[in-house]
Scaffold this active site. Structure first.
Site: not given
Length: 559
Positions: A75, A77, A98, A109, A277, A305, A385, A413
């Protein structure tokens, strides 16, 4: 942007990027020199008091997502790539994000600054300590804890009941061993023994206050309203009663200034505040968002999220308190997440399975339904992806077209802003189309009705069950007149339910609210559901195990 052709990691791409001095980024954004406080060559803080008044009133684009999976949806990205794409279309754009918490960075992560050619820079410094804001919040939180225990030690004039102190210490790391502790051991000279515990810093009410305050005066007032516990007579005790709101504000003074950085493409980004979140409200600071709106025509921001968590809280909490509304909403979806919602285990997500994508689409459908209930027509960004096949992506795009949902592939990406142009064009169209934004509940409604509205309209559930403890807390909230606040649901991010393994789009379920905690400084009521933890633990293989540094100071394994 220098395009790197060989296969590189996100960290290597960031290291090879052409990063500009931050004073040049500030100048291009229209920020006067006197408002820029340099934190090295590539980071700065913005003294908002030195900005020209009332120059713009930028439109807000909110980026949210489907229910996330451990595979990751990208998200941030997409948020960065979309902003870069809008800049390429000659729209004056800024990003409001954030700050990464060291808990997830070192835990599950890794870094949280985007990826590939859609990153904010300098990514290592942003992910690791940044400009010290989260440390300042940690210090302010723990200074309040020290003041509470000192008050008990020095005679307890306020008659605080040590058994009913609600304020916890914090640390910006995942450390399950600190969830429950005992302080004050060692005899009379060392304090009054009592049970205590630690939360992660980003779950602290001071983090929420920091992100929802409009200025220093508002920050101080909100801090003063924090309830730290109750007296022997069960009366609420606040920071104002202790008289330390001034000291806490002093500790937060410099941190409260928004941080300016840049994307690989050179789009200015304000990164400030970082509440979780699934525990708190999951949005960057109002200070940063409104500063960006003052400087740019379009502000691209995100909420943590899925739309059931961060976006719902953005609509009901941040938008209300910040006096703005989203002008467009982007929902990030991925092939691999939809396959997981369609029943495919994580280890098989790279195998082509268009049928599983089709089976997982009801999850996306519910998030679209939720945003539409707020009166906004969303745009779906299919974050591509390398393992995705054309057939799998076509499943999503075809469903969106059939159901009259604007959608496009975001190949950000790999291609940065260039790969987000199709999504950006859809967003511009929505920005030029008036929406009918409205919250789903009135804050004057009964607390139980507000919770039930979220469960039924946002989660798609049937009803709510309140534990005996929650019912007692609800009675206290009503007796104290705190029931006119919005609610902040603390719930697993992986499912619409309070059971993290129930993926897809479950129906006819009941959410159990086990605790309702008033956060008067933040201005909301936290409703704890399921097994949600305010101090996470580390996984079996923490991301920290992959991190290293060489003798030149080059970092590896951060993402």
């Amino acid at each position: 942007m220098t395009k790197i052709t060989e296969t590189l990691t996100d960290l290597e791409i960031a290291a090879k990027a052409d990063i500009r001095p931050i004073k040049d980024i500030a100048e291009a954004a229209g920020i006067p020199e006197e408002a820029v406080e340099l934190y090295g060559k590539y980071k700065a803080k913005i003294d908002v008091s030195q900005l020209p008044k009332g120059t713009k009133n930028g439109k807000v684009v909110l980026v949210t997502a489907i229910s996330p999976t451990p595979a990751g949806e990208g998200k941030s990205t997409v948020t960065v790539g979309l902003a870069d794409a809008l800049s390429r279309l000659e729209e004056k754009t800024m990003i409001a994000l954030r700050e990464p918490s060291l808990g997830p960075v070192m835990g599950m992560k890794g870094g949280a600054t985007g990826g590939g050619y859609s990153q904010v820079l300098p990514m290592e410094e942003i992910n690791l300590h940044f400009n010290g804001d989260i440390h300042a919040i940690t210090t302010a939180n723990n200074a309040l804890s020290a003041m509470i225990d000192n008050h008990l030690q020095q005679g307890n004039q306020l008659q605080i009941d040590p058994r009913r102190i609600a304020w916890k210490r914090v640390l910006d790391l995942n450390d399950r061993a600190l969830r429950n502790v005992v302080v004050g051991l060692g005899g009379p000279a060392h304090g009054v023994p009592r049970e205590d515990g630690f939360d992660i810093t980003v779950a602290s009410e001071i983090m929420a206050v920091f992100c929802l305050a409009s200025d220093l005066v508002d920050l101080k007032e909100r801090l003063s309203q924090i309830v730290i516990g109750y007296t022997y007579g069960k009366e609420a005790v606040t920071v104002r009663d202790l008289g330390v709101e001034g000291a806490l504000t002093v500790l937060l003074k410099e941190a409260f200034k928004p941080n300016l950085v840049q994307t690989i493409d050179g789009t200015p980004a304000l990164i400030h505040g970082g509440p979780f979140a699934n525990i708190a409200h999951g949005c960057n600071s109002i200070m940063a968002t409104n500063t960006a709106r003052q400087l740019a025509d379009i502000v691209v921001t995100e909420a943590g999220f899925g739309a059931d968590l961060g976006a719902e809280k953005f609509m009901h909490i941040k938008a209300r308190q910040g006096n703005f509304s989203p002008d467009a909403v982007v929902i990030v979806a991925t092939v691999r997440a939809l396959k997981m919602h369609g029943g495919v285990p994580k280890e098989e997500l790279k195998e082509e399975n268009a049928e599983a994508v089709r089976a997982g689409i009801p999850n996306l459908e519910k998030h679209i339904d939720t945003i539409r209930r707020f009166g906004i027509e969303p745009v779906v960004a299919v974050n591509r992806f390398t393992s995705d096949t054309p057939e799998e992506m076509e499943e999503i795009l075809h469903w969106c077209e059939t159901n009259d949902v604007a959608a496009a592939v975001a190949n950000v990406w790999e291609k940065g802003g260039e790969g987000g142009l199709d999504v950006a064009r859809h967003v511009i169209k929505q920005l030029n189309t008036p929406n009918q934004f409205a919250p789903l509940y009135d804050v004057k409604d009964k607390v139980a009705n507000k919770i039930r509205t979220i469960v039924q309209e946002v989660y798609g559930g049937q009803d709510v069950h309140f534990t005996d403890q929650a019912l007692k807390q609800l009675m206290t909230i009503e007796q104290n007149g705190w029931d006119k606040l919005p609610v902040c649901m603390a719930k697993t991010q992986y499912s619409f339910t309070d059971e993290p393994k129930l993926l897809g789009r479950p129906k006819d379920f009941t959410i159990t609210v086990r605790e309702i905690i008033p956060k008067l400084g933040a201005g909301f009521l936290v409703c704890l559901t399921g097994d949600i933890m305010t101090m996470p633990g580390l996984p079996k293989q923490p991301a920290a195990l992959n991190m290293d540094i060489d003798k030149e100071g080059n970092i590896t394994g951060l993402i």
